[in-house]
Every structure is written in C-alpha cells, then in structure tokens.
Design a protein around this motif. Structure first.
Motif, short mmCIF file in Angstrom:
data_model
loop_
_atom_site.label_atom_id
_atom_site.label_comp_id
_atom_site.label_asym_id
_atom_site.label_seq_id
_atom_site.Cartn_x
_atom_site.Cartn_y
_atom_site.Cartn_z
N SER A 135 36.15 -55.46 3.31
CA SER A 135 35.99 -55.24 1.68
C SER A 135 36.33 -56.59 1.16
O SER A 135 37.05 -57.39 1.66
CB SER A 135 36.63 -54.11 1.16
N LYS A 136 35.78 -56.75 -0.22
CA LYS A 136 35.80 -57.88 -0.83
C LYS A 136 37.19 -57.65 -1.33
O LYS A 136 37.92 -58.79 -1.35
CB LYS A 136 35.10 -57.88 -2.12
N ALA A 137 38.06 -56.68 -1.56
CA ALA A 137 39.23 -56.61 -2.16
C ALA A 137 40.32 -57.07 -0.99
O ALA A 137 41.03 -57.84 -1.23
CB ALA A 137 39.65 -55.12 -2.25
N GLU A 138 39.80 -56.79 0.21
CA GLU A 138 40.84 -57.35 1.52
C GLU A 138 40.65 -58.75 1.57
O GLU A 138 41.62 -59.55 1.81
CB GLU A 138 40.31 -56.71 2.64
N PHE A 152 21.72 -58.31 -4.94
CA PHE A 152 21.91 -59.59 -5.27
C PHE A 152 21.46 -60.30 -3.80
O PHE A 152 20.80 -61.38 -3.81
CB PHE A 152 23.32 -60.23 -5.66
N LEU A 153 22.03 -59.84 -2.66
CA LEU A 153 21.69 -60.42 -1.62
C LEU A 153 20.19 -60.40 -1.17
O LEU A 153 19.72 -61.38 -0.51
CB LEU A 153 22.46 -59.61 -0.27
N GLY A 192 25.98 -70.79 -3.59
CA GLY A 192 26.07 -72.10 -4.22
C GLY A 192 25.54 -73.33 -3.71
O GLY A 192 25.61 -74.68 -4.17
N VAL A 193 24.95 -73.09 -2.34
CA VAL A 193 24.33 -74.14 -1.60
C VAL A 193 22.82 -73.77 -1.44
O VAL A 193 21.80 -74.62 -2.00
CB VAL A 193 25.15 -74.61 -0.37
N LEU A 194 22.53 -72.65 -0.70
CA LEU A 194 21.24 -72.24 -0.35
C LEU A 194 20.77 -71.29 -1.24
O LEU A 194 19.30 -71.43 -1.75
CB LEU A 194 21.15 -71.81 0.87
N CYS A 195 21.61 -70.76 -2.17
CA CYS A 195 21.36 -69.89 -3.22
C CYS A 195 22.13 -70.00 -4.34
O CYS A 195 23.34 -70.52 -4.04
CB CYS A 195 21.05 -68.45 -2.78
N LEU A 196 21.97 -69.50 -5.52
CA LEU A 196 22.92 -69.41 -6.54
C LEU A 196 24.12 -68.30 -6.41
O LEU A 196 23.75 -67.36 -5.55
CB LEU A 196 22.12 -68.85 -8.05
N ASP A 197 25.12 -68.81 -6.88
CA ASP A 197 26.27 -67.69 -6.70
C ASP A 197 25.85 -66.40 -7.34
O ASP A 197 25.27 -66.50 -8.58
CB ASP A 197 27.55 -68.32 -7.22
N PRO A 198 26.54 -65.24 -6.94
CA PRO A 198 26.32 -64.10 -7.60
C PRO A 198 27.07 -63.86 -8.80
O PRO A 198 28.37 -64.81 -9.02
CB PRO A 198 26.97 -63.00 -6.60
N THR A 199 26.90 -63.49 -10.05
CA THR A 199 27.69 -63.16 -11.03
C THR A 199 28.71 -62.37 -11.09
O THR A 199 28.80 -61.62 -9.90
CB THR A 199 26.69 -62.83 -12.22
N GLU A 200 29.53 -62.05 -11.81
CA GLU A 200 30.67 -61.20 -11.69
C GLU A 200 30.15 -59.75 -11.57
O GLU A 200 30.55 -58.83 -10.70
CB GLU A 200 31.88 -61.25 -13.01
N ALA A 201 28.94 -59.48 -12.43
CA ALA A 201 28.41 -58.11 -12.30
C ALA A 201 27.88 -57.80 -10.83
O ALA A 201 27.79 -56.78 -10.51
CB ALA A 201 27.57 -58.05 -13.47
N GLU A 202 27.18 -58.90 -10.48
CA GLU A 202 26.67 -58.90 -9.33
C GLU A 202 27.74 -58.58 -7.88
O GLU A 202 27.49 -57.86 -6.96
CB GLU A 202 25.71 -60.02 -8.83
N ASN A 203 28.69 -59.20 -8.06
CA ASN A 203 29.53 -59.44 -7.11
C ASN A 203 30.54 -58.10 -7.13
O ASN A 203 31.79 -58.22 -7.01
CB ASN A 203 30.50 -60.59 -7.20
N ASP A 204 30.01 -56.81 -6.82
CA ASP A 204 30.75 -55.50 -7.01
C ASP A 204 31.18 -55.00 -5.43
O ASP A 204 31.62 -53.98 -5.39
CB ASP A 204 30.08 -54.50 -7.80
N ASP A 205 30.50 -56.04 -4.33
CA ASP A 205 30.63 -55.14 -3.23
C ASP A 205 30.11 -53.89 -3.03
O ASP A 205 30.63 -53.05 -2.09
CB ASP A 205 32.34 -55.09 -2.73
N GLY A 206 29.14 -53.53 -3.65
CA GLY A 206 28.41 -52.31 -3.52
C GLY A 206 26.98 -52.51 -4.12
O GLY A 206 26.29 -53.58 -3.33
N PRO A 207 26.44 -51.64 -4.64
CA PRO A 207 24.79 -51.67 -4.80
C PRO A 207 24.38 -52.90 -5.40
O PRO A 207 23.47 -53.45 -5.24
CB PRO A 207 24.56 -50.33 -5.72
N ALA A 208 25.22 -53.47 -6.57
CA ALA A 208 24.75 -54.77 -7.41
C ALA A 208 24.45 -55.70 -6.46
O ALA A 208 23.99 -56.58 -6.51
CB ALA A 208 25.44 -54.78 -8.33
#
Length: 340
Positions: A228-231, A178-179, A158-174
C-alpha cells in the motif's frame, strides 16, 4: 556525462556574442535544435531570425511589437550578412548539408557558420564553436531522444507523465483513473533500458497499458513491491529503492523527477543522476571535477562580473559553502591546503 541545459546554451551564446560580426542582418537556425539557438541569439541581439527552410524560401519570421524596429522588417533578399547557427556539431554532417543547400539556392550574402557546442574548438564546416563539450554528452532539448536511454534508468511520474495531485493519489479509484489518463510530459523516441518507479507492483497492468498507449518502448519495468501507499510512506523507501536497483544495474545514468530524491539516489548508488526538476546532473562526489565544473558553470552572472579579487574570493567561498555544505567546504579547504 557532460550535460548542458537551455540556460547553459543561453550563457554560452551571451559569452560569445563578441566573437560574432557586429553587423549581422539575419540569424538562420538549422532545424530543429538550431532554431532554439537562433531564437536566443535573435532575442538577445534583437536581430531578425528564421529557420533554414524558410530562409531558402525567402521568408523571415515577423517580430513582436515590443522589439520592432525598421531593421527587423526587411525582406530576406535585403539581408547581406547572415549567421547560420546550430545547437551543436559533432561530425559536421548537418552543417555541410546546410552549406550545400544555401550554395545550391544561389543566395548571395556574407555567411558566418557557427555552433554553440562542439567536440573540438574548430571544424572545417564552421567558422565558430562557442564551447567545447566532449562525449559523452547530453542536452536538455534531446535527452529523451538520446541513444544513452538504452543504458539509463528512468523515473515515470514527473518525467514521462505529470505527477498525480493529492486528490488523485489516494491509492484507490482516483489513483487508478490517474494511471489510465495521466498527461504525458517528456516523450521518449528511443527505447529505455529500465523504467524504475516507486509505483506499487499492484498497479503494473495499468502502468503497462498507459506506456503501450503512448508508444513508450522499454526493456524492463521495475516497481516497488509493497502492499500500500501507507506502507511505502511508513518505510520512506522511494529514493533508496531506486538507488539500490541503479547501483546493481549496468545503467550509466538515472533520470529522476525530484531534486531531493536525485541527490539521495546519486549518494546511495555512487552514480550520476539527471534531475529534470533542476536540469542539473547530481554527482555522488560533490568535490569531483564534473560536479565542481557544473557548479561553476551555473554561478549567477553577477558573481562572474565581480572585479575585485577579494570580493570574488569571498563570493566564491560563500557559493562553495552553499553548494557543498559546511562539512564539504572544510573538506575542500583541506584538500587544497594539503602539500603535494
């Protein structure tokens, strides 16, 4: 930190148009930031504009169809009254250079030299300064090129790069994709003191690779050490994690992407936070002079135009309640009523 946004620049220009000569033929912006100021003056007053280099070459920007009139289509040689403007003046070097280049070109016209923001009300190099903004100061159009970055904590997403979308923010391959491929947003040209992000520590290598790919220089990369993202979501530590590091560090500013987090970081750290979502500085004390000054500066124009003292008083009370909340408003009232 005295911060001014593009909206603040526009407000300062509109407030000071009456100080300019009424019959200006052309507005010339001193590159690069002065071109922004020149554009705002040009569009507001419907006056032709150009940049300094083009002016010296005898070129003027063409006007759009909706604002076209005969006066906008004249040649540079026909412009007799010229406003040369820069976004700010500090030591006066840029304006001195502009003056000397114009004089060396032998252009005959009646010149007015102005700056939107200055450290003091008057300079030898300028005829007008619209608003005094003392050091330390930072502008929306230069905050990623400022020397204070070395003393700042900066968020990444959100500063240096765009935020990930919901689909991209899966804490996995997507998310890993994104990263690696995140689109750059604000590109810094100076080294950053601390990158402080809620990204998880396990993504450090991917984050470092992206930063290197985009030539972003920094001293330290601070990441959230959770599994994890969940934690992370369960604990809800995004803002508190950033605030805790900021509070303990020597940083003088935190640049955060999201408004609610910026408020939380400022409150918990006791230090100012610049939010790029609002382009406002969030102060830990909403009743401090910098915070109140910023709130007053960003009042809607319609409030500033109220003529009746009673209506103005009511409007100010309503704005204070909105900005400070009922509790903060009552605290302010008690401070004002308190005998000296």
């Amino acid at each position: 930190m005295h911060y001014r946004s593009i909206s603040d620049m526009n407000d300062a220009i509109v407030r000071n148009l009456h100080r300019l000569p009424r019959d200006i033929d052309l507005v010339v912006g001193v590159p690069r930031s002065g071109i922004l100021a020149a554009t705002l003056v040009s569009l507001t007053a419907n006056i032709p504009m150009t940049d300094l280099d083009s002016f010296l070459a005898g070129k003027i920007y063409t006007s759009g169809v909706t604002k076209r009139r005969a006066a906008l289509d004249r040649k540079a040689s026909e412009m007799r009254k010229v406003l040369v403007i820069d976004d700010s003046v500090s030591g006066g070097a840029a304006m001195r250079d502009a003056r000397s280049r114009i004089e060396a070109a032998g252009i005959k016209a009646d010149f007015t030299y102005a700056a939107v923001f200055g450290l003091v009300p008057q300079y030898e190099e300028t005829d007008l300064v619209f608003e005094v903004v003392p050091h330390p100061r930072m502008f929306q159009w230069n905050f990623m090129h400022h020397k204070f970055l070395a003393q700042s904590c900066v968020d990444i997403d959100g500063v240096l790069c765009l935020d990930p979308t919901e689909a991209e923010n899966d804490d996995g391959p997507a998310y890993e994709k994104f990263l690696s491929e995140a689109l750059p947003l604000h590109g810094p040209t100076r080294k950053i003191g601390w990158l402080v992000t809620s990204r998880l520590e396990k993504y450090r290598k991917l984050t470092e690779a992206w930063l290197a790919k985009h030539d972003i220089q920094y001293d330290h990369l601070i990441m959230l050490d959770l599994p994890s993202k969940a934690e992370r979501q369960r604990l809800g530590v995004h803002g508190s994690f950033k605030a805790d590091f900021y509070r303990k560090s020597d940083a003088i500013l935190f640049i955060e992407s999201e408004h609610e987090q910026a408020l939380k970081i400022a409150r918990l750290s006791g230090k100012p936070v610049l939010c790029v979502e609002t382009h406002l500085v969030n102060y830990p004390d909403a009743l401090s002079l910098p915070a109140l000054g910023q709130s007053a500066r960003n009042l809607p124009a319609r409030l500033r135009q109220i003529k009746s003292p009673e209506e103005r008083k009511t409007a100010i009370k309503n704005v204070a309640r909105t900005l400070l909340g009922e509790r903060g408003y009552e605290t302010l009232k008690n401070r004002v009523k308190r005998p000296a």
